[in-house]
Design an enzyme around this catalytic site. Structure first.
Site, short mmCIF file in Angstrom:
data_model
loop_
_atom_site.label_atom_id
_atom_site.label_comp_id
_atom_site.label_asym_id
_atom_site.label_seq_id
_atom_site.Cartn_x
_atom_site.Cartn_y
_atom_site.Cartn_z
N HIS A 224 43.18 30.54 55.82
CA HIS A 224 42.91 31.36 54.62
C HIS A 224 42.27 32.70 54.94
O HIS A 224 42.10 33.53 54.06
CB HIS A 224 42.03 30.60 53.63
CG HIS A 224 40.59 30.54 54.06
ND1 HIS A 224 40.15 29.70 55.03
CD2 HIS A 224 39.52 31.24 53.65
CE1 HIS A 224 38.85 29.88 55.21
NE2 HIS A 224 38.43 30.81 54.39
C1 UD1 Z 1 35.83 32.85 50.15
C2 UD1 Z 1 34.79 33.31 51.16
C3 UD1 Z 1 35.10 32.71 52.53
C4 UD1 Z 1 35.26 31.21 52.43
C5 UD1 Z 1 36.31 30.88 51.39
C6 UD1 Z 1 36.53 29.40 51.21
C7 UD1 Z 1 33.86 35.57 50.86
C8 UD1 Z 1 33.92 36.96 51.37
N1 UD1 Z 1 34.82 34.75 51.34
O1 UD1 Z 1 37.09 33.37 50.55
O2 UD1 Z 1 34.05 33.02 53.41
O3 UD1 Z 1 35.64 30.70 53.70
O4 UD1 Z 1 35.86 31.44 50.14
O5 UD1 Z 1 37.62 29.17 50.35
O6 UD1 Z 1 32.98 35.24 50.09
N2 UD1 Z 1 41.28 32.55 43.95
C9 UD1 Z 1 41.86 31.64 43.13
N3 UD1 Z 1 41.05 30.73 42.52
C10 UD1 Z 1 39.71 30.69 42.71
C11 UD1 Z 1 39.13 31.64 43.57
C12 UD1 Z 1 39.94 32.56 44.19
O7 UD1 Z 1 43.05 31.63 42.91
O8 UD1 Z 1 39.04 29.81 42.14
C13 UD1 Z 1 42.16 33.54 44.63
C14 UD1 Z 1 42.09 34.88 43.97
O9 UD1 Z 1 43.35 35.45 44.03
C15 UD1 Z 1 41.15 35.66 44.87
C16 UD1 Z 1 41.44 35.06 46.23
O10 UD1 Z 1 41.73 33.67 45.96
O11 UD1 Z 1 41.33 37.01 44.82
C17 UD1 Z 1 40.30 35.17 47.17
O12 UD1 Z 1 39.12 34.59 46.62
P1 UD1 Z 1 37.67 35.04 47.13
O13 UD1 Z 1 36.62 34.22 46.51
O14 UD1 Z 1 37.56 36.51 47.02
O15 UD1 Z 1 37.72 34.75 48.68
P2 UD1 Z 1 38.27 33.51 49.51
O16 UD1 Z 1 39.46 33.96 50.28
O17 UD1 Z 1 38.40 32.27 48.69
#
Ligand code: UD1
Length: 370
Positions: free
Chosen positions: A213
């Site tokens: 991821h």
């Molecule tokens: C975040 C953490 C990462 C951790 C990971 C575990 C940061 C910088 N990154 O990354 O360290 O390893 O979580 O999963 O804090 N999204 C959904 N549903 C959700 C949340 C997110 O679909 O409930 C999608 C959205 O399109 C979003 C993308 O995932 O833009 C990324 O989510 P985000 O929380 O920004 O970072 P992660 O890649 O999940």
């Protein structure tokens, strides 16, 4: 003695399994009230709700509902909303006396900033880890968070050494072990008794597990495609279960890789799994291929070979003592690692000290006795 009001902050998937054992360990200590705050960085049922149920965590007392967005936007929203929460408690005569943050996600850093600016001291669980790679958003989060915290609860010796080198006073640094492993050891029997493998038509030791991821692995087609090609090739010999993170799913679609994966009979794609189903898989797999920090630690405790798709790690104990090998995003290294696993020549590891299922008790004692 006046009751200590703690606010424990969670935001994203890897936070939940670190806070669950802490809440359990704090409960019997008395003279203490714990308020659980969920920032809403992760909000999908599969990335958030399922963990509360399975980990036996109380529902959050406060939900900030920040959602997804660019780093500045997401961080700013947590700061703004958490600040308001702290101010509200203070105005109601129930001031928060200490905030507890865990891990290295945006919510961790943002909650810390809001709290210290209001004069509320912060304890950081999983302090001191450093990848020395400032292109990782998590590394920035770790450095900023630790710089502002006065109670630094450390999971492995490298963390304590990093903090000392950065000049943190000795009395702020506490090597307590790994709270996430508390959750793993607590729930392993329950996970293994589930029918997860049967549902996916898998047999113990006869499959592999893949999770990817990190932006550095999934955001560019030139990186993601060759990694997936190696996995597809290996899946002809060993079926590979691949629970796909939403970010990765979006990239797979964007790069037109969905059809290629679907055509590989050995690749079993699933949605993100709950904690227990994932642990059922990860504890009985032949090999783990991952870029997750937590899974490097979990595979080390489980004695499962772990090919880590990273160039560096903030958790060196998993490489030095544990079962992890860094393969970067080099398809050849990944291929060689998979070969070693299949040939039975992959290295063995040992469980690091203090990863014994009692870290949260030690953390709770440090926090309450401060
Ligand atoms: C975040 C953490 C990462 C951790 C990971 C575990 C940061 C910088 N990154 O990354 O360290 O390893 O979580 O999963 O804090 N999204 C959904 N549903 C959700 C949340 C997110 O679909 O409930 C999608 C959205 O399109 C979003 C993308 O995932 O833009 C990324 O989510 P985000 O929380 O920004 O970072 P992660 O890649 O999940």
């Amino acid at each position: 003695m006046k009751e200590l009001h703690l606010a424990c902050v969670v935001g994203a998937r890897p936070n939940f399994m670190k806070v669950a054992p802490l809440l359990r360990a704090l409960a019997p200590l008395g003279q203490m009230r714990a308020t659980l705050v969920h920032t809403g960085q992760h909000y999908d049922a599969k990335l958030s709700d399922v963990f509360f149920d399975e980990l036996g965590m109380p529902r959050p007392d406060v939900s900030l509902e920040v959602g997804s967005g660019k780093h500045g936007w997401q961080t700013a929203r947590v700061i703004e909303r958490f600040e308001e929460v702290l101010e509200k408690y203070a105005a109601a005569g129930e001031p928060v006396g200490r905030v507890v943050v865990v891990g290295d996600v945006n919510s961790t850093m943002a909650a810390t900033l809001a709290a210290v600016k209001l004069g509320v001291p912060v304890a950081h669980v999983e302090a001191g880890l450093r990848s020395f790679d400032r292109t990782m958003p998590e590394e920035i989060n770790r450095i900023v968070t630790d710089a502002l915290c006065d109670m630094l609860l450390v999971s492995e010796p490298s963390g304590a050494a990093n903090l000392r080198r950065e000049g943190h006073p000795e009395e702020h640094v506490h090597l307590v072990g790994n709270a996430m492993i508390d959750t793993l050891l607590h729930l392993l029997p329950m996970a293994k008794s589930r029918d997860t493998l049967a549902r996916l038509e898998l047999r113990p030791g006869c499959y592999g597990v893949v999770t990817l991821h990190r932006p550095s692995n999934v955001d560019r087609a030139e990186t993601l495609r060759p990694l997936l090609e190696v996995l597809i090739e290996a899946s002809a010999e060993l079926p590979l279960v691949f629970p796909v993170h939403p970010r990765t799913q979006a990239c797979i679609e964007r790069f037109g890789l969905g059809r290629r994966l679907a055509a590989a009979p050995g690749i079993v794609r699933t949605e993100p799994l709950g904690y227990l189903d994932f642990l059922a898989l990860s504890s009985q797999t032949r090999v783990m291929v991952t870029d997750s920090g937590g899974l490097q630690e979990e595979s080390t405790v489980l004695g499962i070979p772990c090919l880590t798709a990273r160039f560096n790690t903030e958790r060196p104990v998993t490489v030095e003592q544990g079962t992890s090998t860094l393969v970067g995003n080099d398809p050849k290294k990944l291929q060689a690692g998979l070969r070693a696993v299949l040939d039975g020549s992959y290295k063995q590891g040992r469980c690091p000290d203090l990863w014994d299922g009692r870290a949260a008790e030690r953390i709770a004692r440090v926090i309450v006795e401060a």
